[in-house]
Design a protein around this motif. Structure first.
Motif, PDB file in Angstrom:
ATOM      1  N   PRO A  62     -39.157 -27.085 -23.063  1.00 38.84           N
ATOM      2  CA  PRO A  62     -39.797 -26.062 -22.771  1.00 38.84           C
ATOM      3  C   PRO A  62     -38.537 -25.962 -22.225  1.00 38.84           C
ATOM      4  N   SER A  63     -37.480 -24.249 -21.656  1.00 36.56           N
ATOM      5  CA  SER A  63     -36.557 -23.915 -20.319  1.00 36.56           C
ATOM      6  C   SER A  63     -37.588 -24.795 -19.681  1.00 36.56           C
ATOM      7  N   GLU A  64     -38.562 -24.332 -18.954  1.00 42.44           N
ATOM      8  CA  GLU A  64     -39.073 -24.908 -17.611  1.00 42.44           C
ATOM      9  C   GLU A  64     -38.185 -26.482 -17.362  1.00 42.44           C
ATOM     10  N   ALA A  65     -38.371 -27.237 -18.182  1.00 39.32           N
ATOM     11  CA  ALA A  65     -37.752 -28.764 -17.985  1.00 39.32           C
ATOM     12  C   ALA A  65     -36.842 -28.476 -18.012  1.00 39.32           C
ATOM     13  N   TYR A  66     -35.907 -27.672 -18.420  1.00 40.55           N
ATOM     14  CA  TYR A  66     -34.344 -27.619 -17.789  1.00 40.55           C
ATOM     15  C   TYR A  66     -34.308 -26.880 -17.550  1.00 40.55           C
ATOM     16  N   ALA A  67     -34.602 -25.476 -16.143  1.00 44.67           N
ATOM     17  CA  ALA A  67     -34.967 -25.224 -14.846  1.00 44.67           C
ATOM     18  C   ALA A  67     -34.891 -26.267 -13.912  1.00 44.67           C
ATOM     19  N   ASP A  68     -36.076 -27.331 -14.333  1.00 42.49           N
ATOM     20  CA  ASP A  68     -36.531 -27.932 -13.269  1.00 42.49           C
ATOM     21  C   ASP A  68     -35.164 -28.467 -12.929  1.00 42.49           C
ATOM     22  N   LEU A  69     -34.658 -29.291 -14.352  1.00 48.16           N
ATOM     23  CA  LEU A  69     -33.683 -30.167 -14.021  1.00 48.16           C
ATOM     24  C   LEU A  69     -32.431 -29.765 -13.508  1.00 48.16           C
TER      25      LEU A  69
END
Length: 162
Positions: A62-69
């Motif tokens: 999910p894009s949310e994981a990379y945004a958080d990273l």
């Protein structure tokens, strides 16, 4: 977001004693790798070095994981979470990714990541949670410092005030 294709349903497992290492520049371009990264990904060193790290991004992430990273790394904080990566031939592999900014004289100069094999339970939990995000069904959940957590009112207020 990059959507690497094609993908297969074949999982490649990282060995229990294997570690994947990489360093990237501040834009996420790969600057240094180890042999294990080359071996499991199926890409040659020449195909990885200088390229965006998302060359191994699996479309199930999910894009949310990379945004958080990136939110954490750019703030100077380390990040750890489960990541499903895509091999060159479309196969996939799961890792526990530990990424951290490297500082010189108080300034971030590069990012480093060391990844190891997760447990089957971690993979199953992450796979189920990430599916909810991809399908837009992760109501009340968010990814915070690499972990799927319940979003609460305090977080919502802080997120919109700061």
């Amino acid at each position: 977001m990059r959507n690497n294709q094609p993908v297969t349903q074949h999982e490649v497992e990282l060995g229990d004693d294997e570690l994947i290492f990489s360093k990237t520049d501040l834009n996420g371009n790969i600057a240094l790798i180890n042999h294990t990264f080359v071996k499991i990904s199926g890409f040659s060193a020449a195909e990885l070095l200088g390229k965006p790290h998302n060359v191994v991004r699996h479309p199930d992430m999910p894009s949310e994981a990379y945004a958080d990273l990136w939110e954490n790394l750019k703030a100077g904080r380390p990040w750890a979470g489960l990541v499903k990566n895509r091999c060159k031939n479309g196969d996939y592999y799961w890792v526990v990714a530990n990424a951290t900014p490297i500082f010189d004289n108080g300034k971030v100069i590069t990012y480093m990541s060391i990844r190891h094999k997760p447990t089957r339970e971690q993979i199953e939990a992450a796979g189920q949670a990430y599916l909810l995000f991809r399908e837009g069904k992760a109501k009340g959940l968010r990814i915070y410092q690499g972990r799927v957590v319940k979003a609460n009112l305090t977080w919502r207020i802080k997120k919109h005030v700061t």
